[in-house]
Design a protein around this motif. Structure first.
Motif, PDB file in Angstrom:
ATOM      1  N   HIS A 424      42.098  45.952  26.972  1.00 32.01           N
ATOM      2  CA  HIS A 424      41.928  46.736  28.192  1.00 32.01           C
ATOM      3  C   HIS A 424      42.598  46.002  29.346  1.00 32.01           C
ATOM      4  CE1 HIS A 424      40.184  49.703  30.849  1.00 32.01           C
ATOM      5  NE2 HIS A 424      39.866  48.721  31.676  1.00 32.01           N
ATOM      6  N   VAL A 425      43.371  46.757  30.102  1.00 31.13           N
ATOM      7  CA  VAL A 425      43.996  46.230  31.310  1.00 31.13           C
ATOM      8  C   VAL A 425      43.202  46.765  32.491  1.00 31.13           C
ATOM      9  CG1 VAL A 425      46.098  46.098  32.684  1.00 31.13           C
ATOM     10  CG2 VAL A 425      46.244  46.184  30.183  1.00 31.13           C
ATOM     11  N   PHE A 426      42.556  45.878  33.231  1.00 29.93           N
ATOM     12  CA  PHE A 426      41.734  46.303  34.360  1.00 29.93           C
ATOM     13  C   PHE A 426      42.618  46.611  35.563  1.00 29.93           C
ATOM     14  CE2 PHE A 426      38.968  43.821  31.683  1.00 29.93           C
ATOM     15  CZ  PHE A 426      37.780  44.531  31.707  1.00 29.93           C
ATOM     16  N   ARG A 427      42.147  47.519  36.384  1.00 31.26           N
ATOM     17  CA  ARG A 427      42.896  47.845  37.596  1.00 31.26           C
ATOM     18  C   ARG A 427      42.822  46.666  38.561  1.00 31.26           C
ATOM     19  NH1 ARG A 427      42.064  53.080  41.623  1.00 31.26           N
ATOM     20  NH2 ARG A 427      43.709  52.505  43.095  1.00 31.26           N
ATOM     21  N   GLY A 428      43.952  46.173  38.966  1.00 32.67           N
ATOM     22  CA  GLY A 428      44.043  45.016  39.849  1.00 32.67           C
ATOM     23  C   GLY A 428      45.364  44.312  39.611  1.00 32.67           C
ATOM     24  N   THR A 429      45.551  43.182  40.254  1.00 29.92           N
ATOM     25  CA  THR A 429      46.788  42.446  40.052  1.00 29.92           C
ATOM     26  C   THR A 429      46.765  41.763  38.689  1.00 29.92           C
ATOM     27  OG1 THR A 429      45.947  40.409  41.043  1.00 29.92           O
ATOM     28  CG2 THR A 429      46.963  42.024  42.534  1.00 29.92           C
ATOM     29  N   LEU A 430      47.956  41.375  38.245  1.00 32.41           N
ATOM     30  CA  LEU A 430      48.040  40.650  36.980  1.00 32.41           C
ATOM     31  C   LEU A 430      47.247  39.349  37.071  1.00 32.41           C
ATOM     32  CD1 LEU A 430      49.378  40.581  34.159  1.00 32.41           C
ATOM     33  CD2 LEU A 430      51.214  39.220  35.212  1.00 32.41           C
ATOM     34  N   ARG A 431      47.290  38.698  38.235  1.00 37.41           N
ATOM     35  CA  ARG A 431      46.540  37.447  38.423  1.00 37.41           C
ATOM     36  C   ARG A 431      45.036  37.706  38.246  1.00 37.41           C
ATOM     37  NH1 ARG A 431      48.308  36.412  42.838  1.00 37.41           N
ATOM     38  NH2 ARG A 431      49.702  34.626  42.555  1.00 37.41           N
ATOM     39  N   GLU A 432      44.519  38.796  38.843  1.00 37.76           N
ATOM     40  CA  GLU A 432      43.097  39.107  38.724  1.00 37.76           C
ATOM     41  C   GLU A 432      42.712  39.399  37.276  1.00 37.76           C
ATOM     42  OE1 GLU A 432      42.420  41.076  43.160  1.00 37.76           O
ATOM     43  OE2 GLU A 432      43.042  42.338  41.479  1.00 37.76           O
ATOM     44  N   ASN A 433      43.619  40.028  36.535  1.00 38.61           N
ATOM     45  CA  ASN A 433      43.356  40.302  35.127  1.00 38.61           C
ATOM     46  C   ASN A 433      43.258  39.022  34.308  1.00 38.61           C
ATOM     47  OD1 ASN A 433      43.514  43.213  33.686  1.00 38.61           O
ATOM     48  ND2 ASN A 433      44.417  43.296  35.745  1.00 38.61           N
ATOM     49  N   LEU A 434      43.932  37.981  34.754  1.00 39.55           N
ATOM     50  CA  LEU A 434      43.932  36.730  34.011  1.00 39.55           C
ATOM     51  C   LEU A 434      42.783  35.813  34.405  1.00 39.55           C
ATOM     52  CD1 LEU A 434      47.780  36.046  34.042  1.00 39.55           C
ATOM     53  CD2 LEU A 434      46.389  36.380  32.002  1.00 39.55           C
ATOM     54  N   VAL A 435      42.546  35.664  35.718  1.00 36.90           N
ATOM     55  CA  VAL A 435      41.553  34.669  36.153  1.00 36.90           C
ATOM     56  C   VAL A 435      40.132  35.090  35.836  1.00 36.90           C
ATOM     57  CG1 VAL A 435      43.031  33.771  37.979  1.00 36.90           C
ATOM     58  CG2 VAL A 435      41.422  35.625  38.489  1.00 36.90           C
TER      59      VAL A 435
END
Length: 571
Positions: A424-435
């Motif tokens: 699942h890819v959450f809505r937000g920046t790529l950085r937010e998806n990682l951290v």
């Protein structure tokens, strides 16, 4: 076969929760009630003034100007009080609704993953969408309006009695009838709306399965069966809604009759009392106006009652999520090392139908194990047990001597994590998806992780997910692997985690991962056998059992199932 549904809270649990939720804000609630009470009192002065005015007109000494100004003043005061009363009600309602939503999210996040999967997505999605929306309407509008109506109605009845008990009695003629229909309606409506919401869950579950499995449906020619499932679900929903409609068709006509009877009875009986000098003209006029005023609060209560029943059923479904028992019982023990072991593990999705049969496996820390075998053999199920997602029916899976189901979830994920083909890819920046995997990770650490998975997608500040830049399935898979590396568990279970990449990219990524994950235990469930070739050991899973276990070369020399798979894959 339809999925299991999540539990539903009992009426007692719903009432207890509603009391707790409202009483969290006693002063706000008291302020709301006080404002509505004052507004109701000012609204009750006008009928008394009009009654007195009628009698004064009859006697020929009416002061119309003074009475008119007084009525206008009370109407203005009532309008101002109602404005602030409704504003206070709306603020309190929004605060209560926000708290309820937050608690629902906490309950959902605490659900065991195995329970969610058995229940299916339809039931949970319906609760998180339709039931939350329904409850929002109840909290925002139905509850404040009903509360106001009860306060206004109570004060109006009090004013009727103060005006004159004899002329007040005819206005209450409809009370027994309304009480009787409510006693008949309420229990039936509660059960009816629970069935109605459950039917919607079945519809959503069936549609979700059909959409998500569209390719499978097409490939296996299951379109007609899916149509039949949809028709059956809609028929069930139609039947449930017809039932609640029949309840309303009894309730509303009786309620309408209850609006007309008090006014007519007050006029008739009040006139007889006046003729017999048992009541004054002012009392009869005021009582008739009060009876007319009672129509609005009673109508409001009955109009919103149906919505409150629907909201109560939705609240029961939302609270029921919290009735799911936990799938782990932490005992405070700490693992002595990172050795992952399975002993006589058996597991079933349905009682009496084991899919794993006495599996034994001992993983050495830092070992890379590949699990191979035909589809449906139990590889993914065993992987979930090794990751602690599910607990075995019998036997145990331990890490450092502690059963995985006895570790708190946060501690467990520090030891072992699972990455599947579903991401699942959450809505937000790529950085937010990682951290989210490790709060506080620096950009340098994130950059190293992305390099390890050969990231070729958008930059860290790019918004991805819903309404953002769409990632390809392969990029979503890389993102999931990057999260896993950033989380830094000691043991990783990779369930065909590179299956969406083309073979060359997958091979390159696996080599990069091998360098990054050096020293960690890795269980790779593989359908590409080059993964098995590179592993320290290979486990062949067939019919829920590990039938072969050893190095690639040793298993080739045995000339068994693995050798046959390898030969077939090489062609």
């Amino acid at each position: 076969m339809s999925a299991e549904t999540l539990p539903v809270a009992t009426p007692a649990q719903v009432r207890a929760y509603a009391r707790r939720l409202v009483l969290r804000h006693p002063w706000d609630l008291a302020g709301v009630l006080a404002l509505h009470a004052l507004a109701a009192v000012t609204g009750l002065v006008t009928p008394r003034l009009l009654g007195a005015l009628v009698e004064d007109v009859r006697d020929g000494h009416a002061d119309i100007d003074t009475t008119g100004l007084a009525i206008a003043g009370f109407v203005v005061v009532q309008g101002v009080l109602m404005r602030y009363a409704y504003l206070a009600s709306a603020k309190l309602g929004e605060r209560v609704l926000a708290e309820l939503r937050e608690e629902f999210v906490d309950r959902v996040l605490a659900l065991p993953l195995s329970t969610v999967e058995r229940a299916g997505t339809g039931d949970l999605v319906t609760r998180a969408s339709r039931d939350v929306d329904t409850l929002s309407t109840s909290v925002r509008y139905a509850m404040p309006e009903t509360l106001v109506a009860i306060v206004v109605g109570g004060f109006t009845v009090g004013a009727l009695l103060l005006n004159g008990p004899l002329v007040a009695l005819p206005a209450l003629v409809a009370v027994p009838m309304l009480v009787a229909v409510m006693r008949w309606y309420l229990p039936r409506a509660h059960l009816g709306y629970l069935r109605e919401n459950a039917a919607w869950s079945e519809i959503a579950d069936g549609l979700t399965e059909t959409v998500q499995g569209a390719r499978t449906v097409e490939a296996l020619g299951l379109a007609e069966r899916r149509h039949e499932r949809g028709d059956a679900d809609i028929a069930t929903s139609y039947k449930a809604e017809r039932y609640t409609l029949r309840l309303r068709m009894v309730l509303f006509p009786v309620a309408e009759l209850g609006f007309v009877l008090p006014v007519a009875s007050t006029l008739l009986v009040g006139g007889l009392l006046y003729i017999n000098d048992m009541a004054t003209l002012a009392q009869v006029t005021a009582a008739t106006l009060y009876a007319q005023q009672l129509i609005e609060p009673v109508d409001t209560v009955l109009s919103w009652l149906d919505e409150l029943q629907l909201g109560g059923a939705s609240l029961a479904r939302l609270l029921g999520v919290g009735n799911v028992p936990p799938d782990r019982t932490p005992n405070g023990a700490r693992p002595a090392g990172e050795r992952l072991t399975a002993r006589d593990v058996r597991y079933s999705y349905r009682p009496g139908h084991d899919v794993l049969h006495g599996v034994d496996l001992d993983l050495r820390p830092g070992e890379r194990l590949a699990m191979v075998g035909p589809s449906g053999a139990g590889k993914s199920t065993l992987g979930r047990l090794l990751a602690g997602v599910d607990g075995p029916r019998s036997g145990e899976v331990t890490i450092g001597g502690v059963p995985l189901v006895e570790l708190p979830l946060d501690d467990l994920r520090g030891h072992v994590s699972l990455v599947t083909q579903e991401h699942h890819v959450f809505r937000g920046t790529l950085r937010e998806n990682l951290v989210m995997a490790r709060a506080g990770a620096s950009d340098d650490e994130i950059g190293q992780v992305l390099a390890a998975v050969d990231w070729d997608g958008p930059g860290l500040d790019t918004v991805v997910g819903s309404a953002g830049e769409t990632l390809s399935p392969a990029q979503a898979q890389q993102l999931a692997l990057a999260r896993l590396i950033l989380a830094d568990p000691h043991t990783l279970v990779l369930d065909e985690a590179t299956s969406l990449l083309d073979p060359r990219a997958a091979r390159r990524l696996e080599r990069s991962l091998a360098a990054v994950l050096d020293g960690r235990t890795v269980v790779a469930i593989a359908h590409r056998l080059h993964t098995a070739h590179d592993a320290d050991r290979v486990a062949v899973v067939e019919d829920g059992r590990i039938t072969e276990l050893g190095t690639h070369d040793a298993l080739i020399a045995q000339n068994g199932s693995y050798a046959a798979l390898w030969t077939s894959w090489q062609r």
